[in-house]
Design a protein around this motif. Structure first.
Motif, PDB file in Angstrom:
ATOM      1  N   GLU A 174      55.418  43.312  32.463  1.00 17.38           N
ATOM      2  CA  GLU A 174      55.238  43.489  31.026  1.00 17.38           C
ATOM      3  C   GLU A 174      53.955  44.243  30.715  1.00 17.38           C
ATOM      4  O   GLU A 174      53.921  45.109  29.829  1.00 17.38           O
ATOM      5  N   GLN A 175      52.887  43.937  31.413  1.00 13.88           N
ATOM      6  CA  GLN A 175      51.621  44.636  31.181  1.00 13.88           C
ATOM      7  C   GLN A 175      51.717  46.109  31.540  1.00 13.88           C
ATOM      8  O   GLN A 175      51.203  46.976  30.819  1.00 13.88           O
ATOM      9  N   LEU A 176      52.394  46.429  32.658  1.00 10.64           N
ATOM     10  CA  LEU A 176      52.550  47.835  33.044  1.00 10.64           C
ATOM     11  C   LEU A 176      53.418  48.601  32.057  1.00 10.64           C
ATOM     12  O   LEU A 176      53.146  49.756  31.721  1.00 10.64           O
ATOM     13  N   SER A 177      54.488  47.970  31.574  1.00  5.06           N
ATOM     14  CA  SER A 177      55.353  48.639  30.599  1.00  5.06           C
ATOM     15  C   SER A 177      54.611  48.906  29.296  1.00  5.06           C
ATOM     16  O   SER A 177      54.768  49.974  28.691  1.00  5.06           O
ATOM     17  N   GLU A 178      53.822  47.957  28.838  1.00  2.08           N
ATOM     18  CA  GLU A 178      53.064  48.141  27.607  1.00  2.08           C
ATOM     19  C   GLU A 178      52.052  49.254  27.751  1.00  2.08           C
ATOM     20  O   GLU A 178      51.851  50.062  26.823  1.00  2.08           O
ATOM     21  N   ARG A 179      51.424  49.353  28.890  1.00  2.00           N
ATOM     22  CA  ARG A 179      50.438  50.422  29.112  1.00  2.00           C
ATOM     23  C   ARG A 179      51.113  51.787  29.117  1.00  2.00           C
ATOM     24  O   ARG A 179      50.588  52.756  28.553  1.00  2.00           O
ATOM     25  N   SER A 180      52.287  51.887  29.734  1.00  2.80           N
ATOM     26  CA  SER A 180      52.997  53.170  29.765  1.00  2.80           C
ATOM     27  C   SER A 180      53.417  53.613  28.372  1.00  2.80           C
ATOM     28  O   SER A 180      53.279  54.790  28.012  1.00  2.80           O
ATOM     29  N   ARG A 181      53.900  52.686  27.554  1.00  2.00           N
ATOM     30  CA  ARG A 181      54.287  53.045  26.187  1.00  2.00           C
ATOM     31  C   ARG A 181      53.078  53.493  25.372  1.00  2.00           C
ATOM     32  O   ARG A 181      53.162  54.448  24.595  1.00  2.00           O
ATOM     33  N   ARG A 182      51.946  52.819  25.548  1.00  2.20           N
ATOM     34  CA  ARG A 182      50.740  53.162  24.779  1.00  2.20           C
ATOM     35  C   ARG A 182      50.229  54.559  25.131  1.00  2.20           C
ATOM     36  O   ARG A 182      49.777  55.307  24.266  1.00  2.20           O
ATOM     37  N   GLU A 183      50.297  54.933  26.383  1.00  2.55           N
ATOM     38  CA  GLU A 183      49.796  56.237  26.801  1.00  2.55           C
ATOM     39  C   GLU A 183      50.753  57.359  26.440  1.00  2.55           C
ATOM     40  O   GLU A 183      50.311  58.488  26.166  1.00  2.55           O
ATOM     41  N   MET A 184      52.059  57.111  26.421  1.00  2.00           N
ATOM     42  CA  MET A 184      53.025  58.160  26.126  1.00  2.00           C
ATOM     43  C   MET A 184      53.158  58.439  24.640  1.00  2.00           C
ATOM     44  O   MET A 184      53.614  59.519  24.252  1.00  2.00           O
TER      45      MET A 184
END
Length: 1190
Positions: free
Chosen positions: A596-606
């Motif tokens: 969940e933490q990795l997915s949230e980080r990817s969405r925030r950067e994209m």
């Protein structure tokens, strides 16, 4: 490589086998007697039991061992009774053999031994020279003996018919006693045995040589052992200059024996016609002071062991010099030694009595490098060893109580004294602990002594307790029964200590954790059950004592990956199952949190870059090299050129490229270019002096004139081929493995190519031309490949080995992106290279190698136009290596005499195997085997060698659970493969389908119609084949075309096509669901090598003598145009890639072209549209359906 077996006998007379694919010795439970010696080959194992009789263990196979008994019924015509059994006194017997000289009534046939059984009763053979006879099977002639015909004529005065009955060998995977036939001099009880001779020069396939030594020192030879008679027929004594104590027979013509006084005997003169040999030669012992006690021979090696247990190697041994030149002392002390397949060496060590393997034995270094001990456990020991190691270490994992092994109760040392050193158990034995008595010389007296020790010296039990009554059922369960009392053995072992364990207390102590009392845990380690099986005298940690080993059936070499030499302890395997302190619930929780933490980080950067357009990289790169080019114009010659590949990526991500060839002509620089997307195939070309490959385009395919390039080295050629193949696939958007609808083909070199069909390939009336098809190479080497529309693909190599496609791609020289990373396996193939020795007769010297000036070369190829000698003939390519010497080939069409010669009136002519007064020339064929090792997406399907295969083609939208697959073995047996599916394409087992004669070609159609061709050219149809009855019920004899013998058949959805021995293509008329046998044959074309009928009834062939721009081309892929339901045999031919092709299959292409509905013959304005004219064929004119201009 299929699994094979290493056989061994321990000092208690029990026989064990070790599979190359296994990890432990398996005991032959069938053996009721104790054995002294065994000798093994790949198909069977022979042994001498303690009753001195010889027993045979034939490995079970899906193809039964059958033998055909035949008898002829003879009748003569008279004016009163017509044809009757009233014969003239000078006539043959009413019931006789084929010659009529031997009386053979039907009730006079007996089974050779109790190991055989009759399959069915006698029946009449209604087939005569490939043609069905009239009802009753009679053939007619003028008199006895004469030429018989199936038609009765006015002067037919005699007739005969053949009766057939099959017997089957039933004693497989069991030890069957070899019957002692009643001869004048019965053999003495046997003491030693050795089997070999399956590679004797020109020995018929399946023949073996069995040698035995009797107690009185006599040497015996078992005659008549072959595939149809595994027991042999009779014992024949072979005279020797002294008393023999041991004998060893190699795979070829080597035979050595050991005399009582320690000298060695070598048998000379072993040939195909004389398998017993002719003379003896005495060879001195390696050590004159110490005689030899054991000898072992292979193909080119001889090993010996002297009485002081020293090992010796004989150098200079081969078929031409069986005595060798001298002895070389080797390291190690052994009590016996054995040479197996590939000259690999096995031995029994002197001190430990362990099985040892000689490492590093290769064709260039036959003596090997070092001995390595086989450390695998026996069956039944692994679980005991695991439990013993865990308890001795005081480790308990999980919540179950492990039972104590038998070794813990019978061991002389307490389990707590075992220590772990470098991860392996090491047992410290006290000084007063008794040592195992290991014999120095294997003998019958010692075995008997050990057997008596085992019977009286081991722990004596009260009432017998079966093993199944002691089995632990369920996890954490323990048998709480009153323990029988064990008495101490005579070896002075300690009394076993028994402990009563309360399961609830044990569970409490286990759950107490580190705070629990260690003494309580320690007492738990001695708790458990004892295995009461008396058949295991060894402890779990005690090595077995071996007495004999045989590797004649173990197919290993120096590069084989065997798991026999790494002794894995039970502690290591148990530690791998130790649970972690983290529970599964905790593991799942933190896994989800991290994701969940990795997915949230990817969405925030994209989110910050969503308004940018996607960038496409556009690049161009060029690869250059120096090559030679075969010039297109005359005079043709090799020209030094610069070769370049320029590849670029388009704006939409697609890739393309251009090939450039820069050359100089008349001091002017020029170039030749070809677009990558126009390349249709890249083919390695066989050339003795250069590393060449050919580049085809559609135009050059029409001309049969490709771009031929030669690289400086083989590695450079392979690099260019791999790079160009990837570029061509990228330009056409082809990636990954072949599709289910792919078209497969094989060249005469054995290279495999595949083409992805388009939807318009079979479109009517304007299909895609064949010369525009793109072919890419797949790794591997095959002779035949077959497929279906479900993606099941099988192949057969030149050595008749069956292979199944694994779903990968690439292999061979394809690396990186050109090959899949998995599903790639090592593949081997063996083929024979043939040359001919020619001679002419003259009245002075008879047949000599002095021919006329106009004659062919005295050593030549089959055509006689090219000189080929034994010294100048090389393997087909550098990838092939010789694996045998030159030998006369007796398996030539037309037969040979005893020396392999064929006779004729002149060169060239029709050859026959017997000499007549008009024969002035003769020839004989020499063969030499070579081997290829490569890689590809193919996995071997052992163990039956095949000659032909066919797979149910399926059709559009077809889906079945079991895919019907039929095959023909190399011996001509018809087989049906069971368990074949999309998920398991290799299937599970073979089902034998009975036939009256050997077959050579088979094909199954979309409606489960099975057609086959026998070796005599006759055609058969298998009735009642269906998904519920995969093998059908009976064969129906179909008449062949007039005066023709068929060679190959292919069946589609409704069409049946066949090719005869003369290269004519035939179509079967009248095939309907209600009458699947059809009515008649119609000729379609000539100059045809192979035919393949697809699931849509499309017809493709491999054609010979196709006209090109320079010459005739042989082996060209062609497709039949105009095939449709109203005209199933088509109209003309469309020519594709070639020549040099040998096989094609379109049985996977079930892609139907989209149908075009023509509503009207006028357009909207009322003007009539021009008729649709089919495109003309290119390069050929088709007359009456035959390929002409050839």
């Amino acid at each position: 490589m299929p699994s094979s077996l290493l056989w061994a006998v321990d000092v208690y007379g029990r026989v064990y086998s070790l599979s190359t694919a296994g990890q432990h010795w398996e005991q032959c439970r069938d053996a009721q007697l104790e054995f002294k010696r065994v000798t093994a080959v790949q198909q069977c194992c022979w042994g001498i039991a303690c009753d001195h009789n010889i027993y045979l263990n034939v490995h079970a196979s899906d193809v039964p061992i059958r033998y055909q008994e035949e008898a002829y019924e003879n009748q003569r015509w008279n004016p009163v009774d017509g044809f009757s059994d009233r014969l003239l006194p000078s006539d043959r017997w009413q019931w006789s053999d084929v010659t009529g000289l031997q009386h053979q009534p039907l009730d006079g046939f007996r089974l050779p031994s109790e190991n055989w059984e009759w399959e069915a009763d006698w029946y009449v053979d209604e087939n005569f020279e490939g043609e069905p006879t009239e009802k009753g099977g009679w053939t007619y002639a003028i008199d006895f003996p004469a030429t018989y015909t199936k038609d009765k004529k006015w002067n037919s005065c005699v007739r005969r018919r053949r009766w057939i009955r099959y017997r089957r060998y039933k004693s497989q995977d069991t030890w069957a006693k070899i019957p002692m036939e009643q001869t004048v001099s019965l053999p003495d009880p046997f003491n030693d045995i050795s089997c070999g001779g399956w590679e004797v020069s020109d020995e018929p396939q399946g023949c073996l040589s069995l040698w035995a030594v009797s107690l009185q020192g006599k040497l015996w030879f078992r005659d008549g052992i072959h595939h149809h008679n595994p027991e042999g027929s009779v014992w024949e004594e072979v005279l020797t200059p002294g008393e023999v104590v041991q004998v060893s027979c190699g795979p070829s013509d080597l035979l050595w024996a050991v005399l009582w006084e320690g000298h060695l005997l070598v048998r000379e003169g072993i040939t195909r016609d004389c398998p017993k040999g002719s003379t003896w030669v005495v060879v001195e012992s390696p050590n004159p002071e110490v005689g030899a006690i054991h000898v072992a021979v292979g193909i080119n090696v001889v090993w010996a062991v002297t009485k002081d247990h020293k090992v010796w190697f004989r150098r200079g041994v081969n078929s031409h010099n069986p005595c060798g030149s001298g002895w070389i002392g080797m390291v190690g002390e052994m009590v016996m030694i054995n040479v197996g397949l590939n000259d690999q060496v096995w031995a029994i060590s002197c001190e430990e009595r362990a099985v040892c393997f000689r490492q590093g034995v290769t064709a260039s270094e036959l003596s090997g490098k070092a001995w390595k001990t086989v450390t695998t456990a026996r069956d039944g020991e692994r679980s005991q060893s695991s439990a013993s190691s865990l308890q001795s270490a005081g480790c308990f994992f999980g919540g179950e109580v492990h039972v104590q092994s038998q070794a813990c109760g019978l061991s002389d040392v307490d389990s707590g004294s075992e220590k772990i050193v470098d991860g392996a158990p090491f047992t410290f034995e006290p000084d007063d602990a008794p040592k195992r008595r290991i014999p120095k010389v294997t003998s019958d007296s010692f075995i008997s002594e050990l057997v008596s020790d085992r019977e009286g010296g081991l722990a004596t039990l009260g009432p017998a307790i079966p093993e199944e009554d002691l089995a632990v059922e369920g996890e954490g369960a323990c048998v709480a029964a009153s323990a029988p009392v064990l008495t101490p053995s005579r070896s002075g072992g300690l009394d076993p200590q028994w402990s009563n364990v309360d399961l609830e207390d044990a569970q409490t102590h286990l759950n107490a954790g580190p705070t629990a009392d260690t003494s309580e845990s320690g007492s738990l380690s001695s708790a458990g059950n004892y295995n009461m099986g008396l058949e295991e005298p060894y402890g779990a940690d005690e090595r077995p004592i071996w007495a004999w080993v045989s590797g004649g059936g173990c197919a290993v070499d120096s590069h084989s990956q065997l798991g026999w030499f790494n002794c894995s302890t039970g502690l290591t395997s148990a530690l791998q199952t130790m649970p972690l302190s983290i529970t599964p619930a905790q593991t799942t929780a933190w896994h989800k949190q991290i994701l969940e933490q990795l997915s949230e980080r990817s969405r925030r950067e994209m989110d910050n870059f969503r308004h940018y357009e996607q960038a496409i990289e556009q690049s161009v790169w060029v690869k250059k090299g120096s090559m030679q080019w075969w010039r297109d114009w005359k005079p043709h010659k090799w020209v030094d050129v610069q070769f370049a590949l320029e590849q670029f990526s388009g704006a939409e991500g697609n890739k393309d490229g251009i090939l450039f060839i820069y050359y100089t002509f008349n001091e002017e620089k020029k170039y030749l270019h070809t677009f990558v997307n126009e390349v249709t195939i890249l083919v390695p070309v066989l050339n003795d002096s250069k590393h060449t490959f050919a580049i085809y385009t559609a135009d050059r395919t029409k001309q049969r004139w490709p771009i031929r390039l030669a690289a400086a080295t083989e590695l450079e050629m392979h690099d260019w081929l791999a790079l160009l193949s990837v570029s061509c696939c990228d330009s056409r958007g082809i990636r990954g493995p072949p599709s289910k609808q792919a078209i497969w083909s094989v060249t005469c070199k054995g290279d495999i190519f595949v083409s992805e069909p388009t939807a318009s390939l079979e479109a009517r009336p304007s299909p895609t031309p064949c010369d525009q098809m793109f072919w890419r190479q797949v790794g591997g080497h095959l002779r035949v490949v077959e497929c279906n529309s479900l993606g099941v693909v099988w192949g057969v190599g030149y050595d008749h080995t069956a292979w199944v496609h694994t779903g990968g791609y690439g292999g061979g020289f394809f690396q990186g992106l050109a090959s899949s990373t998995d599903n790639i396996y090592t593949q081997t193939d063996v083929k024979s290279v043939y040359i001919y020795e020619n001679q002419r007769w003259n009245p002075v010297t008879g047949y000599t190698n002095r021919g006329l000036p106009t004659d062919r070369y005295m050593w030549s190829d089959a055509s006689g136009l090219q000189e080929c000698t034994k010294t100048t003939t090389k393997p087909p390519s550098p990838h092939w290596t010789w694996v045998s010497d030159w030998a006369v080939d007796y398996s030539v069409a037309g037969g040979t005499d005893r020396e392999g010669w064929q006779y004729a009136a002149d060169f060239p002519a029709s050859y026959h195997g017997h000499k007549t007064m008009k024969d002035f020339v003769r020839r004989r064929r020499w063969a030499r085997k070579c081997k290829l090792t490569t890689t590809g997406p193919w996995q071997e399907v052992p163990p039956i060698p095949l000659s032909d295969i066919t797979i149910w083609p399926g059709g559009p939208g077809a889906a079945v659970e079991q895919v019907p697959l039929w095959a023909i073995s190399s011996k001509g047996d018809v087989l049906c493969r069971l368990g074949v599916s999309v998920l398991t394409p290799a299937g599970t087992s073979w089902l034998h389908v009975g036939t009256d004669q050997p077959f050579k070609s088979i094909s199954i159609g979309g409606a489960y119609q099975v057609w086959a061709i026998a070796r005599d050219g006759s055609t058969f149809y298998r009735g009642s084949v269906s998904p519920h009855s995969p093998a059908g019920d009976c064969w129906y004899h179909i008449p062949s075309p007039a005066r023709q013998k068929l060679r190959q058949v292919s069946v589609g959805r409704t069409s049946v096509c066949a090719v005869d021995e003369s290269g004519n293509l035939w179509y079967r008329h009248g095939v309907t669901p209600s009458y699947p046998q059809g009515s008649s044959w119609e000729h379609i074309s000539n100059n045809v090598r192979k035919v393949s009928v697809g699931p849509l009834d499309q017809v493709w062939i491999i054609a010979d003598k196709v006209q090109g721009s320079q010459s005739l081309s042989c082996g060209t892929v062609c497709r039949r145009l105009g095939v449709q339901p109203v005209e199933p045999k088509g109209q003309s031919w469309d020519y594709g890639i070639g020549g040099g092709w040998d096989h094609i299959t379109v049985r996977g292409n079930a892609t139907e072209a989209p149908r075009i509905h023509m509503l009207s013959l006028t357009d909207g304005s009322g003007v009539a549209l021009p008729p649709c004219i089919p495109p003309p064929t290119r390069g050929q004119t088709d007359i009456n359906g035959s390929i002409v201009g050839c």
